[in-house]
Write a protein that holds these residues in place. Sequence first.
Motif, PDB file in Angstrom:
ATOM      1  N   GLU A   1      50.898  29.939  13.824  1.00 48.01           N
ATOM      2  CA  GLU A   1      51.406  31.304  13.738  1.00 48.01           C
ATOM      3  C   GLU A   1      50.325  32.120  13.053  1.00 48.01           C
ATOM      4  N   VAL A   2      50.539  33.385  12.901  1.00 43.79           N
ATOM      5  CA  VAL A   2      49.526  34.254  12.301  1.00 43.79           C
ATOM      6  C   VAL A   2      49.149  33.736  10.907  1.00 43.79           C
ATOM      7  N   GLY A   3      47.894  33.288  10.777  1.00 41.03           N
ATOM      8  CA  GLY A   3      47.370  32.866   9.486  1.00 41.03           C
ATOM      9  C   GLY A   3      47.800  31.499   9.010  1.00 41.03           C
ATOM     10  N   ARG A   4      48.499  30.721   9.837  1.00 42.64           N
ATOM     11  CA  ARG A   4      48.970  29.394   9.431  1.00 42.64           C
ATOM     12  C   ARG A   4      48.912  28.443  10.619  1.00 42.64           C
ATOM     13  N   ALA A   5      48.667  27.155  10.338  1.00 45.12           N
ATOM     14  CA  ALA A   5      48.690  26.149  11.402  1.00 45.12           C
ATOM     15  C   ALA A   5      48.882  24.769  10.791  1.00 45.12           C
ATOM     16  N   VAL A   6      49.412  23.855  11.613  1.00 48.41           N
ATOM     17  CA  VAL A   6      49.556  22.445  11.257  1.00 48.41           C
ATOM     18  C   VAL A   6      49.082  21.625  12.448  1.00 48.41           C
ATOM     19  N   ILE A   7      48.230  20.642  12.172  1.00 43.73           N
ATOM     20  CA  ILE A   7      47.733  19.707  13.183  1.00 43.73           C
ATOM     21  C   ILE A   7      47.877  18.304  12.601  1.00 43.73           C
ATOM     22  N   THR A   8      48.240  17.337  13.445  1.00 47.63           N
ATOM     23  CA  THR A   8      48.246  15.946  13.006  1.00 47.63           C
ATOM     24  C   THR A   8      47.141  15.188  13.734  1.00 47.63           C
ATOM     25  N   MET A   9      46.707  14.092  13.105  1.00 51.76           N
ATOM     26  CA  MET A   9      45.722  13.208  13.711  1.00 51.76           C
ATOM     27  C   MET A   9      46.083  11.770  13.387  1.00 51.76           C
ATOM     28  N   GLU A  10      46.161  10.952  14.425  1.00 50.44           N
ATOM     29  CA  GLU A  10      46.362   9.511  14.255  1.00 50.44           C
ATOM     30  C   GLU A  10      44.990   8.888  14.034  1.00 50.44           C
ATOM     31  N   VAL A  11      44.835   8.104  12.978  1.00 49.63           N
ATOM     32  CA  VAL A  11      43.551   7.484  12.674  1.00 49.63           C
ATOM     33  C   VAL A  11      43.436   6.180  13.462  1.00 49.63           C
ATOM     34  N   GLY A  12      42.623   6.232  14.509  1.00 47.19           N
ATOM     35  CA  GLY A  12      42.392   5.061  15.347  1.00 47.19           C
ATOM     36  C   GLY A  12      41.007   4.488  15.109  1.00 47.19           C
ATOM     37  N   PRO A  13      40.632   3.482  15.876  1.00 51.86           N
ATOM     38  CA  PRO A  13      39.322   2.835  15.699  1.00 51.86           C
ATOM     39  C   PRO A  13      38.140   3.801  15.796  1.00 51.86           C
ATOM     40  N   ALA A  14      38.232   4.809  16.645  1.00 56.10           N
ATOM     41  CA  ALA A  14      37.121   5.758  16.812  1.00 56.10           C
ATOM     42  C   ALA A  14      36.934   6.662  15.598  1.00 56.10           C
ATOM     43  N   GLN A  15      37.917   6.732  14.694  1.00 57.53           N
ATOM     44  CA  GLN A  15      37.805   7.586  13.502  1.00 57.53           C
ATOM     45  C   GLN A  15      37.433   6.776  12.250  1.00 57.53           C
ATOM     46  N   MET A  16      37.217   5.486  12.392  1.00 64.24           N
ATOM     47  CA  MET A  16      36.960   4.623  11.235  1.00 64.24           C
ATOM     48  C   MET A  16      35.481   4.583  10.868  1.00 64.24           C
ATOM     49  N   ASN A  17      35.217   4.332   9.589  1.00 67.25           N
ATOM     50  CA  ASN A  17      33.842   4.142   9.114  1.00 67.25           C
ATOM     51  C   ASN A  17      33.601   2.649   8.846  1.00 67.25           C
ATOM     52  N   GLY A  18      32.426   2.328   8.364  1.00 63.65           N
ATOM     53  CA  GLY A  18      32.065   0.941   8.079  1.00 63.65           C
ATOM     54  C   GLY A  18      32.795   0.332   6.902  1.00 63.65           C
TER      55      GLY A  18
ATOM     56  N   ASP B   1      38.483  21.537   9.826  1.00 61.62           N
ATOM     57  CA  ASP B   1      37.878  22.675  10.518  1.00 61.62           C
ATOM     58  C   ASP B   1      38.745  23.141  11.681  1.00 61.62           C
ATOM     59  N   MET B   2      39.328  22.205  12.411  1.00 62.86           N
ATOM     60  CA  MET B   2      40.171  22.566  13.552  1.00 62.86           C
ATOM     61  C   MET B   2      41.465  23.251  13.113  1.00 62.86           C
ATOM     62  N   VAL B   3      42.081  22.791  12.016  1.00 65.87           N
ATOM     63  CA  VAL B   3      43.313  23.450  11.567  1.00 65.87           C
ATOM     64  C   VAL B   3      42.993  24.842  11.020  1.00 65.87           C
ATOM     65  N   PHE B   4      41.849  24.986  10.376  1.00 65.80           N
ATOM     66  CA  PHE B   4      41.392  26.309   9.945  1.00 65.80           C
ATOM     67  C   PHE B   4      41.226  27.223  11.161  1.00 65.80           C
ATOM     68  N   GLY B   5      40.557  26.734  12.194  1.00 72.83           N
ATOM     69  CA  GLY B   5      40.345  27.525  13.403  1.00 72.83           C
ATOM     70  C   GLY B   5      41.644  27.904  14.087  1.00 72.83           C
ATOM     71  N   ALA B   6      42.611  26.986  14.099  1.00 69.75           N
ATOM     72  CA  ALA B   6      43.915  27.267  14.712  1.00 69.75           C
ATOM     73  C   ALA B   6      44.664  28.336  13.917  1.00 69.75           C
ATOM     74  N   ALA B   7      44.568  28.287  12.598  1.00 72.16           N
ATOM     75  CA  ALA B   7      45.257  29.271  11.757  1.00 72.16           C
ATOM     76  C   ALA B   7      44.652  30.661  11.919  1.00 72.16           C
ATOM     77  N   GLY B   8      43.363  30.729  12.174  1.00 75.99           N
ATOM     78  CA  GLY B   8      42.700  32.017  12.327  1.00 75.99           C
ATOM     79  C   GLY B   8      42.643  32.525  13.748  1.00 75.99           C
ATOM     80  N   TYR B   9      43.081  31.730  14.689  1.00 73.94           N
ATOM     81  CA  TYR B   9      42.942  32.070  16.109  1.00 73.94           C
ATOM     82  C   TYR B   9      43.815  33.247  16.543  1.00 73.94           C
ATOM     83  N   TYR B  10      44.701  33.707  15.680  1.00 72.92           N
ATOM     84  CA  TYR B  10      45.580  34.825  16.037  1.00 72.92           C
ATOM     85  C   TYR B  10      44.811  36.092  16.390  1.00 72.92           C
ATOM     86  N   ASP B  11      43.572  36.179  15.937  1.00 71.81           N
ATOM     87  CA  ASP B  11      42.757  37.357  16.250  1.00 71.81           C
ATOM     88  C   ASP B  11      41.513  36.949  17.032  1.00 71.81           C
ATOM     89  N   GLY B  12      41.624  35.893  17.810  1.00 72.59           N
ATOM     90  CA  GLY B  12      40.503  35.390  18.595  1.00 72.59           C
ATOM     91  C   GLY B  12      39.748  34.319  17.842  1.00 72.59           C
TER      92      GLY B  12
END
Length: 132
Positions: A19-36, A50-61
């Motif tokens: 919504e305007v100025g707010r967003a929620v995103i979830t991410m499942e941590v799978g093998p491709a997101q793991m470190n050593g 960064d993606m949730v920030f971008g989604a929250a600000g996307y209300y104005d492009g």
Amino acid sequence: MFSRNAFSGTMPLCLVEAEVGRAVITMEVGPAQMNGHGTCHGGALWTLADMVFGAAGYYDGTILTTGSDLTFIRPVPGGATIHASAAQISRRGLSGIFTVVLTLDPGNPDAVVAAGTFSGRWLRSEGRGGGN
């Protein structure tokens, strides 16, 4: 926004709300997101923030990240679901500042895994609505 981003498009992200100025995103941590070390890679966590920030600000492009300060608090195990939320705290013209929180359990302060602020600049001209 998600469909045009080839890098984050490979990540298991799910937009829960925006919504305007707010967003929620979830991410499942799978093998491709793991470190050593057997936990979620910090780069995956930063990209989620960064993606949730971008989604929250996307209300104005599209909003471009101009700065970020993300503090990693605790490791995230594989198989976990991370809930990322962003909320706008300031806007002046085409510049905005947002808080970002990544947690394993929304509403539980002991479950926060990373938190910080992201700043950005909208690409469009002023006056398209929604400006605070």
